[in-house]
Design an enzyme around this catalytic site. Structure first.
Site, PDB file in Angstrom:
ATOM      1  N   SER A 152       0.851  -1.190   0.000  1.00  0.00           N
ATOM      2  CA  SER A 152       0.000   0.000   0.000  1.00  0.00           C
ATOM      3  C   SER A 152       0.883   1.235   0.000  1.00  0.00           C
ATOM      4  CB  SER A 152      -0.896   0.024   1.241  1.00  0.00           C
ATOM      5  OG  SER A 152      -1.555   1.272   1.360  1.00  0.00           O
ATOM      6  N   TYR A 165      -1.261  -1.245  10.116  1.00  0.00           N
ATOM      7  CA  TYR A 165      -1.547  -1.625   8.733  1.00  0.00           C
ATOM      8  C   TYR A 165      -0.323  -1.387   7.850  1.00  0.00           C
ATOM      9  CZ  TYR A 165      -3.693  -1.634   4.093  1.00  0.00           C
ATOM     10  OH  TYR A 165      -4.000  -1.892   2.782  1.00  0.00           O
TER      11      TYR A 165
END
Length: 257
Positions: A152, A165
């Protein structure tokens, strides 16, 4: 599991004769990837954890267009999940050439408010699931194959509430770099795609129109990405033109960083 279609793609399709496993492929980016790889000629295992109806709908769409696909339930956080997906692909299509580690979860919280249960859940899926997928692929992927995992763009943004995350996605990038070196002698390329904000139900849920508009303005294009934007990058890496790209993290984010 659904049954595979008897239709075959055109012989000159770039992925004709190849078999792809796409995790988390019932919705959003994963579904777009499954449809794109099938359009390019691959037979596709459409993995889902709970959304059976959505996964079956993706398979039916692929079959209606003349492609081949099966829907296979597996929780990648389960240690047996990856092996089950490869078993299903081998049973349906004879082997695997492409693994797309797309499935993941994103639960945001400040580090001080992240409890052990949330930590364990994200690590089990985002790191454990990808690790086991990579390991299974290293054992069973045919030579000349592709492993494409998902990181990401938040890895480089260091935003509040994204600590855990982003850490799990940084781990995916590290494993990608190492595995690319380990599998290079078999001509298996290993790379990762790191999207920016993409207009999926997961991303849009809980955000106001004003918040979405503000996020869209963070990149020079002034818009959110689409699942198809990301699927196009995956198709390049999975196809013949991406064979010399390995050990890379492609930040498909419209120039946000």
């Amino acid at each position: 599991m659904t049954t595979a279609s008897s239709a075959f793609p055109a012989a000159d399709a770039p992925l004709a004769g190849r078999v792809a496993v796409v995790t988390g492929a019932s919705k959003g980016i994963g579904a777009a990837i499954a449809r794109r790889l099938a359009r390019d000629g691959a037979a596709v295992v459409v993995n889902y954890a709970s959304s059976e109806a959505a996964a079956v709908a993706v398979v039916q769409e692929i079959e209606a267009a003349g492609g081949r696909a099966v829907a296979v339930r597996a929780d990648i956080a389960d240690p047996a999940g990856a092996g089950g997906l490869f078993d299903a692909a081998s049973e349906a299509f004879g082997g695997v050439d492409i693994l797309v580690n797309n499935a993941g979860i994103m639960a945001l919280a400040p580090i001080v408010a992240t409890d052990d249960a949330l930590f364990e859940r994200q690590v089990a899926t985002n790191i454990g699931g990808v690790f086991r997928g990579m390991r299974e692929a290293a054992r069973r992927l045919r030579d000349g194959g592709r492993i494409i995992s998902f990181s990401s763009s938040v890895v480089g943004l260091y935003q509040p509430t994204y600590g855990l995350y982003a850490a799990t996605k940084a781990a995916v990038e590290a494993m990608t770099h190492v595995l690319a070196k380990e599998l290079g002698p078999r001509e298996i390329s290993v790379s990762a795609v790191a999207p920016g904000p993409v207009a999926t139900d997961l991303f849009l849920s809980g955000k106001s129109d004003e918040q979405v508009a503000a996020i869209a303005k963070l990149n020079p294009f002034g818009r959110l990405g689409t699942p198809e934007d990301i699927a196009n990058v995956v198709a390049f890496l999975a196809g013949p033109d991406g064979g010399w790209v390995s050990g890379q993290v492609i930040r498909a984010n419209g120039g946000v960083i």
